[in-house]
Design an enzyme around this catalytic site. Structure first.
Site, PDB file in Angstrom:
ATOM      1  N   TYR A  32       0.849  -1.192   0.000  1.00 54.93           N
ATOM      2  CA  TYR A  32       0.000   0.000   0.000  1.00 54.93           C
ATOM      3  C   TYR A  32       0.884   1.242   0.000  1.00 54.93           C
ATOM      4  O   TYR A  32       0.889   2.053   0.925  1.00 54.93           O
ATOM      5  CB  TYR A  32      -0.999   0.007   1.175  1.00 54.93           C
ATOM      6  CG  TYR A  32      -2.264   0.732   0.784  1.00 54.93           C
ATOM      7  CD1 TYR A  32      -3.144   0.169  -0.126  1.00 54.93           C
ATOM      8  CD2 TYR A  32      -2.539   2.008   1.257  1.00 54.93           C
ATOM      9  CE1 TYR A  32      -4.273   0.849  -0.536  1.00 54.93           C
ATOM     10  CE2 TYR A  32      -3.671   2.695   0.851  1.00 54.93           C
ATOM     11  CZ  TYR A  32      -4.532   2.105  -0.047  1.00 54.93           C
ATOM     12  OH  TYR A  32      -5.647   2.782  -0.457  1.00 54.93           O
ATOM     13  N   HIS A  37       7.567   4.900   0.986  1.00 53.05           N
ATOM     14  CA  HIS A  37       8.071   3.675   0.329  1.00 53.05           C
ATOM     15  C   HIS A  37       8.861   4.034  -0.930  1.00 53.05           C
ATOM     16  O   HIS A  37       9.919   3.466  -1.196  1.00 53.05           O
ATOM     17  CB  HIS A  37       6.908   2.766  -0.079  1.00 53.05           C
ATOM     18  CG  HIS A  37       6.094   2.232   1.050  1.00 53.05           C
ATOM     19  ND1 HIS A  37       4.792   2.610   1.266  1.00 53.05           N
ATOM     20  CD2 HIS A  37       6.390   1.345   2.036  1.00 53.05           C
ATOM     21  CE1 HIS A  37       4.312   1.960   2.325  1.00 53.05           C
ATOM     22  NE2 HIS A  37       5.261   1.198   2.814  1.00 53.05           N
ATOM     23  N   GLY A 147      13.030   2.735   6.679  1.00 55.02           N
ATOM     24  CA  GLY A 147      12.670   4.109   6.980  1.00 55.02           C
ATOM     25  C   GLY A 147      12.807   4.416   8.469  1.00 55.02           C
ATOM     26  O   GLY A 147      12.441   3.605   9.321  1.00 55.02           O
ATOM     27  N   GLN A 153      12.334  -0.142  14.796  1.00 56.21           N
ATOM     28  CA  GLN A 153      12.521  -1.252  13.852  1.00 56.21           C
ATOM     29  C   GLN A 153      13.933  -1.218  13.261  1.00 56.21           C
ATOM     30  O   GLN A 153      14.591  -2.253  13.113  1.00 56.21           O
ATOM     31  CB  GLN A 153      11.468  -1.147  12.747  1.00 56.21           C
ATOM     32  CG  GLN A 153      11.632  -2.142  11.622  1.00 56.21           C
ATOM     33  CD  GLN A 153      10.402  -2.148  10.724  1.00 56.21           C
ATOM     34  OE1 GLN A 153       9.424  -2.794  11.021  1.00 56.21           O
ATOM     35  NE2 GLN A 153      10.458  -1.412   9.622  1.00 56.21           N
ATOM     36  N   VAL A 176       9.494  10.534   5.381  1.00 55.88           N
ATOM     37  CA  VAL A 176       8.829  11.385   4.395  1.00 55.88           C
ATOM     38  C   VAL A 176       7.479  11.814   4.988  1.00 55.88           C
ATOM     39  O   VAL A 176       6.743  10.988   5.542  1.00 55.88           O
ATOM     40  CB  VAL A 176       8.627  10.634   3.063  1.00 55.88           C
ATOM     41  CG1 VAL A 176       7.858  11.486   2.071  1.00 55.88           C
ATOM     42  CG2 VAL A 176       9.977  10.226   2.493  1.00 55.88           C
ATOM     43  N   MET A 184       4.033  10.070   6.598  1.00 57.54           N
ATOM     44  CA  MET A 184       3.266   9.199   5.703  1.00 57.54           C
ATOM     45  C   MET A 184       3.203   7.792   6.287  1.00 57.54           C
ATOM     46  O   MET A 184       4.184   7.293   6.831  1.00 57.54           O
ATOM     47  CB  MET A 184       3.910   9.181   4.335  1.00 57.54           C
ATOM     48  CG  MET A 184       3.809  10.520   3.679  1.00 57.54           C
ATOM     49  SD  MET A 184       3.770  10.341   1.914  1.00 57.54           S
ATOM     50  CE  MET A 184       3.621  12.061   1.461  1.00 57.54           C
ATOM     51  N   SER A 186       0.790   3.895   5.646  1.00 55.44           N
ATOM     52  CA  SER A 186      -0.322   3.195   4.995  1.00 55.44           C
ATOM     53  C   SER A 186      -1.563   3.269   5.868  1.00 55.44           C
ATOM     54  O   SER A 186      -2.690   3.207   5.388  1.00 55.44           O
ATOM     55  CB  SER A 186       0.046   1.730   4.740  1.00 55.44           C
ATOM     56  OG  SER A 186       1.261   1.647   4.028  1.00 55.44           O
TER      57      SER A 186
HETATM   58  P1  AMP Z   1       5.642  -0.641   5.865  1.00 58.73           P
HETATM   59  O1  AMP Z   1       5.136  -1.029   4.528  1.00 58.73           O
HETATM   60  O2  AMP Z   1       4.799   0.368   6.574  1.00 58.73           O
HETATM   61  O3  AMP Z   1       6.039  -1.828   6.729  1.00 58.73           O
HETATM   62  O4  AMP Z   1       7.003   0.139   5.598  1.00 58.73           O
HETATM   63  C1  AMP Z   1       8.004  -0.395   4.768  1.00 58.73           C
HETATM   64  C2  AMP Z   1       9.245   0.454   4.912  1.00 58.73           C
HETATM   65  O5  AMP Z   1       8.916   1.807   4.554  1.00 58.73           O
HETATM   66  C3  AMP Z   1       9.777   0.501   6.345  1.00 58.73           C
HETATM   67  O6  AMP Z   1      11.194   0.488   6.324  1.00 58.73           O
HETATM   68  C4  AMP Z   1       9.251   1.817   6.845  1.00 58.73           C
HETATM   69  O7  AMP Z   1      10.047   2.381   7.876  1.00 58.73           O
HETATM   70  C5  AMP Z   1       9.322   2.660   5.597  1.00 58.73           C
HETATM   71  N1  AMP Z   1       8.413   3.809   5.713  1.00 58.73           N
HETATM   72  C6  AMP Z   1       7.094   3.792   6.047  1.00 58.73           C
HETATM   73  N2  AMP Z   1       6.611   5.059   6.118  1.00 58.73           N
HETATM   74  C7  AMP Z   1       7.652   5.880   5.823  1.00 58.73           C
HETATM   75  C8  AMP Z   1       7.804   7.299   5.744  1.00 58.73           C
HETATM   76  N3  AMP Z   1       6.794   8.122   5.965  1.00 58.73           N
HETATM   77  N4  AMP Z   1       9.026   7.794   5.415  1.00 58.73           N
HETATM   78  C9  AMP Z   1      10.076   6.958   5.193  1.00 58.73           C
HETATM   79  N5  AMP Z   1       9.998   5.621   5.255  1.00 58.73           N
HETATM   80  C10 AMP Z   1       8.810   5.081   5.569  1.00 58.73           C
END
Ligand code: AMP
Length: 284
Positions: A32, A37, A147, A153, A176, A184, A186
């Site tokens: 998502y 991402h 991120g 994490q 971001v 940001m 999901s």
């Molecule tokens: P997720 O799909 O939410 O598990 O996130 C996948 C990767 O994207 C993880 O390493 C998160 O830390 C990174 N991520 C999610 N949101 C952001 C954001 N707003 N800015 C930077 N990285 C992000």
């Protein structure tokens, strides 16, 4: 762009790329996609010959009362966005292929997993460490991108890589944000219009704390109190924790020195949101 669902096929493909002397970058995600991402995908694209994005809503990192079933999923949209970002391959395995029954092996990272989100989401980081360890074996990349929005994490994965001798470089990328500062996520789609507006108080409160530190405040308790007071002005936002910890072992600190993480989690309607800032304190 290729979409691979079988772990065996994925490993074979990565081995072929590496045998040809090409570098591999991995971006683990739950899909998502949003601009956060995409920033990881672009960073991976800039530094590697072959970029794999894994897209897997990992059941072992959700608690029994959490949103595993409701978590937003849209493979068609995600594939399009990944292709546009220049990703070479999306790895989208089925739950039964990642966790064939009986499944009995988990990775537990002590210490850094226990505070902050770990204290409120028992088993969450065990699920994260386990799935990421599996992904590092299925996609033995040179570099992997995470991120800092999920700062704890990042530390859990750094410790795991160090302690278990994984041969992979972790690249931590900045958070971001939306134009109004909201990190940001999901999960932001769970927010109604009023909740979405109220949620901006989270980053505003962190910025205020950052300004206090820049102005010379060194008492962690004062920052926490200011953050809590700011959040209290938004009745739609219910804080779960607000903490100042060292950016290393993530232990609570009383005085600000070196690198510190100010992290918070809050409920806004149906959404559980997290945010943080990392500060470098000069001169103690
Ligand atoms: P997720 O799909 O939410 O598990 O996130 C996948 C990767 O994207 C993880 O390493 C998160 O830390 C990174 N991520 C999610 N949101 C952001 C954001 N707003 N800015 C930077 N990285 C992000």
């Amino acid at each position: 762009m290729r979409i691979v669902t079988s772990p065996e096929e994925m490993l074979r493909a990565v081995k072929e790329v590496k045998a040809a002397g090409r570098s591999v970058g991995l971006v683990p995600t739950m899909g998502y996609f949003h601009a956060g991402h995409l920033s990881l995908m672009r960073a991976a694209r800039a530094e590697n010959d072959f970029v794999v994005v894994s897209l897997f809503v990992n059941p072992t990192q959700f608690g029994p009362r959490e949103d595993f079933k409701d978590y937003p999923r849209d493979l068609a949209r995600d594939s399009e966005m990944a292709a546009e970002a220049g990703v070479d391959c999306v790895f989208h395995p089925r739950v039964e292929d990642m966790y064939p029954q009986p499944y009995l092996t988990y990775v537990e990272v002590e210490g850094v997993s226990e505070g902050l989100c770990g204290a409120l989401r028992p088993g969450h980081f065990r699920g994260v460490a386990t799935v990421v360890a599996k992904l590092f074996h299925i996609i033995p990349a040179h570099r992997t991108y995470f991120g800092l929005k999920d700062a704890q994490q990042v530390m859990v994965i750094r410790r795991m890589v160090e302690d278990l001798n994984f041969d992979i470089e972790i690249v931590a990328c900045p958070t971001v944000r939306e134009a109004d500062g909201l990190a940001m996520s999901s999960r932001n789609i769970y927010l109604g219009e009023e909740e979405r507006k109220a949620a901006t108080v989270l980053y505003r409160s962190l910025r205020l704390a950052e300004e206090m530190a820049v102005a010379g405040e060194r008492e962690a308790g004062k920052l926490v109190a200011a953050i809590r007071e700011t959040i209290a002005s938004e009745p739609l936002v219910e804080p779960e924790y607000v903490e100042v910890v060292d950016w290393g072992l993530l232990k609570p600190v009383e005085r600000l020195e070196g690198q510190v993480l100010i992290a918070l989690a809050a409920r806004v309607g149906k959404a559980r949101l997290i945010d943080n800032v990392i500060l470098e304190i000069e001169g103690g």
